[in-house]
Design a protein around this motif. Structure first.
Motif, PDB file in Angstrom:
ATOM      1  N   ALA A  17       0.832  -1.204   0.000  1.00 22.60           N
ATOM      2  CA  ALA A  17       0.000   0.000   0.000  1.00 22.60           C
ATOM      3  C   ALA A  17       0.865   1.252   0.000  1.00 22.60           C
ATOM      4  O   ALA A  17       0.583   2.217  -0.717  1.00 22.60           O
ATOM      5  N   LEU A  18       1.932   1.238   0.788  1.00 22.01           N
ATOM      6  CA  LEU A  18       2.849   2.373   0.834  1.00 22.01           C
ATOM      7  C   LEU A  18       3.515   2.574  -0.525  1.00 22.01           C
ATOM      8  O   LEU A  18       3.698   3.703  -0.978  1.00 22.01           O
ATOM      9  N   GLY A  23       6.501   5.654  -5.363  1.00 19.17           N
ATOM     10  CA  GLY A  23       7.028   5.848  -6.705  1.00 19.17           C
ATOM     11  C   GLY A  23       8.467   6.308  -6.767  1.00 19.17           C
ATOM     12  O   GLY A  23       8.992   6.572  -7.845  1.00 19.17           O
ATOM     13  N   ALA A  24       9.134   6.399  -5.617  1.00 16.13           N
ATOM     14  CA  ALA A  24      10.509   6.907  -5.590  1.00 16.13           C
ATOM     15  C   ALA A  24      11.454   6.077  -6.448  1.00 16.13           C
ATOM     16  O   ALA A  24      12.333   6.625  -7.118  1.00 16.13           O
ATOM     17  N   ILE A  72       5.289  11.442  -7.165  1.00 13.93           N
ATOM     18  CA  ILE A  72       6.130  10.725  -6.212  1.00 13.93           C
ATOM     19  C   ILE A  72       5.823  11.200  -4.793  1.00 13.93           C
ATOM     20  O   ILE A  72       5.758  12.399  -4.535  1.00 13.93           O
ATOM     21  N   GLY A  73       5.612  10.250  -3.905  1.00 15.64           N
ATOM     22  CA  GLY A  73       5.329  10.545  -2.510  1.00 15.64           C
ATOM     23  C   GLY A  73       3.876  10.849  -2.208  1.00 15.64           C
ATOM     24  O   GLY A  73       3.506  11.016  -1.052  1.00 15.64           O
ATOM     25  N   VAL A  74       3.045  10.894  -3.237  1.00 18.22           N
ATOM     26  CA  VAL A  74       1.623  11.197  -3.036  1.00 18.22           C
ATOM     27  C   VAL A  74       0.777  10.013  -3.502  1.00 18.22           C
ATOM     28  O   VAL A  74       0.124   9.354  -2.714  1.00 18.22           O
ATOM     29  N   ALA A  75       0.789   9.771  -4.787  1.00 14.05           N
ATOM     30  CA  ALA A  75       0.073   8.634  -5.386  1.00 14.05           C
ATOM     31  C   ALA A  75       0.780   8.319  -6.685  1.00 14.05           C
ATOM     32  O   ALA A  75       0.890   9.181  -7.557  1.00 14.05           O
TER      33      ALA A  75
END
Length: 107
Positions: A17-18, A23-24, A72-75
Protein backbone atom coordinates in the motif's frame (compact mmCIF):
# COMPACT_ATOMS: atom_id res chain seq x y z
CA UNK A 1 8.02 16.28 3.63
CA UNK A 2 6.51 13.05 4.91
CA UNK A 3 7.60 11.55 8.21
CA UNK A 4 10.21 8.84 7.86
CA UNK A 5 8.67 5.37 7.92
CA UNK A 6 10.56 2.19 8.74
CA UNK A 7 9.43 0.46 5.55
CA UNK A 8 11.35 -2.70 6.40
CA UNK A 9 9.22 -3.23 9.52
CA UNK A 10 5.87 -3.13 7.69
CA UNK A 11 3.79 -6.16 6.78
CA UNK A 12 3.72 -7.15 3.10
CA UNK A 13 0.24 -5.64 2.69
CA UNK A 14 1.27 -2.38 4.40
CA UNK A 15 4.44 -2.14 2.30
CA UNK A 16 2.51 -2.72 -0.92
CA UNK A 17 0.00 0.00 0.00
CA UNK A 18 2.85 2.37 0.83
CA UNK A 19 4.47 1.54 -2.50
CA UNK A 20 1.38 2.85 -4.32
CA UNK A 21 1.82 6.22 -2.61
CA UNK A 22 5.57 6.35 -3.22
CA UNK A 23 7.03 5.85 -6.71
CA UNK A 24 10.51 6.91 -5.59
CA UNK A 25 12.17 3.90 -7.23
CA UNK A 26 10.75 5.02 -10.60
CA UNK A 27 12.17 8.52 -10.27
CA UNK A 28 15.52 7.73 -8.71
CA UNK A 29 17.81 7.39 -11.73
CA UNK A 30 17.61 7.41 -15.51
CA UNK A 31 20.08 4.51 -15.47
CA UNK A 32 18.04 2.31 -13.15
CA UNK A 33 15.09 1.05 -15.22
CA UNK A 34 17.36 -0.99 -17.47
CA UNK A 35 16.67 -4.20 -19.30
CA UNK A 36 18.60 -7.27 -18.21
CA UNK A 37 16.97 -10.69 -18.42
CA UNK A 38 13.82 -9.90 -20.39
CA UNK A 39 12.92 -12.13 -23.30
CA UNK A 40 12.31 -10.64 -26.74
CA UNK A 41 8.61 -11.38 -26.18
CA UNK A 42 8.57 -9.44 -22.89
CA UNK A 43 10.39 -6.48 -24.43
CA UNK A 44 7.91 -6.41 -27.32
CA UNK A 45 5.06 -5.80 -24.84
CA UNK A 46 6.65 -2.53 -23.62
CA UNK A 47 5.34 0.40 -25.67
CA UNK A 48 8.03 1.63 -28.08
CA UNK A 49 7.56 5.22 -26.86
CA UNK A 50 8.67 4.12 -23.37
CA UNK A 51 11.90 2.43 -24.50
CA UNK A 52 15.14 4.45 -24.40
CA UNK A 53 16.91 5.45 -27.60
CA UNK A 54 19.70 3.01 -26.74
CA UNK A 55 17.08 0.23 -26.36
CA UNK A 56 18.83 -0.75 -23.10
CA UNK A 57 16.09 0.29 -20.71
CA UNK A 58 13.06 2.43 -20.10
CA UNK A 59 12.99 5.98 -21.45
CA UNK A 60 13.27 8.56 -18.71
CA UNK A 61 12.65 12.28 -18.52
CA UNK A 62 15.42 13.47 -16.24
CA UNK A 63 15.51 10.65 -13.66
CA UNK A 64 11.83 9.75 -13.94
CA UNK A 65 10.71 6.66 -15.86
CA UNK A 66 8.12 7.57 -18.49
CA UNK A 67 5.91 4.68 -17.32
CA UNK A 68 5.45 6.30 -13.89
CA UNK A 69 2.00 7.80 -13.48
CA UNK A 70 1.21 10.20 -10.66
CA UNK A 71 3.23 12.18 -8.15
CA UNK A 72 6.13 10.73 -6.21
CA UNK A 73 5.33 10.54 -2.51
CA UNK A 74 1.62 11.20 -3.04
CA UNK A 75 0.07 8.63 -5.39
CA UNK A 76 2.08 6.76 -7.98
CA UNK A 77 1.74 3.69 -10.15
CA UNK A 78 3.41 2.03 -13.10
CA UNK A 79 1.55 2.61 -16.34
CA UNK A 80 2.82 -0.75 -17.67
CA UNK A 81 2.83 -2.69 -14.40
CA UNK A 82 2.01 -6.08 -15.97
CA UNK A 83 4.79 -5.62 -18.54
CA UNK A 84 7.40 -3.81 -16.41
CA UNK A 85 11.08 -4.82 -16.75
CA UNK A 86 12.65 -7.48 -14.55
CA UNK A 87 14.65 -4.90 -12.56
CA UNK A 88 11.37 -3.27 -11.56
CA UNK A 89 9.90 -6.62 -10.53
CA UNK A 90 12.95 -7.27 -8.35
CA UNK A 91 12.63 -4.01 -6.39
CA UNK A 92 10.62 -4.80 -3.29
CA UNK A 93 9.07 -2.39 -0.78
CA UNK A 94 11.55 -1.94 2.05
CA UNK A 95 14.59 -3.45 0.33
CA UNK A 96 17.87 -1.52 0.14
CA UNK A 97 17.12 -0.05 -3.31
CA UNK A 98 13.70 1.10 -2.10
CA UNK A 99 15.15 2.78 0.97
CA UNK A 100 17.88 4.55 -1.04
CA UNK A 101 15.28 5.90 -3.49
CA UNK A 102 12.96 6.99 -0.69
CA UNK A 103 15.79 8.89 1.01
CA UNK A 104 16.46 10.82 -2.22
CA UNK A 105 12.91 12.21 -2.02
CA UNK A 106 12.85 12.66 1.76
CA UNK A 107 10.28 9.90 2.24
Amino acid sequence: MLAEIDVASLSEAEASALCQSCGACCGYSADWPRFSLESDEALARIPEAMVSASRGGMRCENDRCTALVGEIGVAAACGIYADRPDVCRACMPGDEECLVARRKFGL
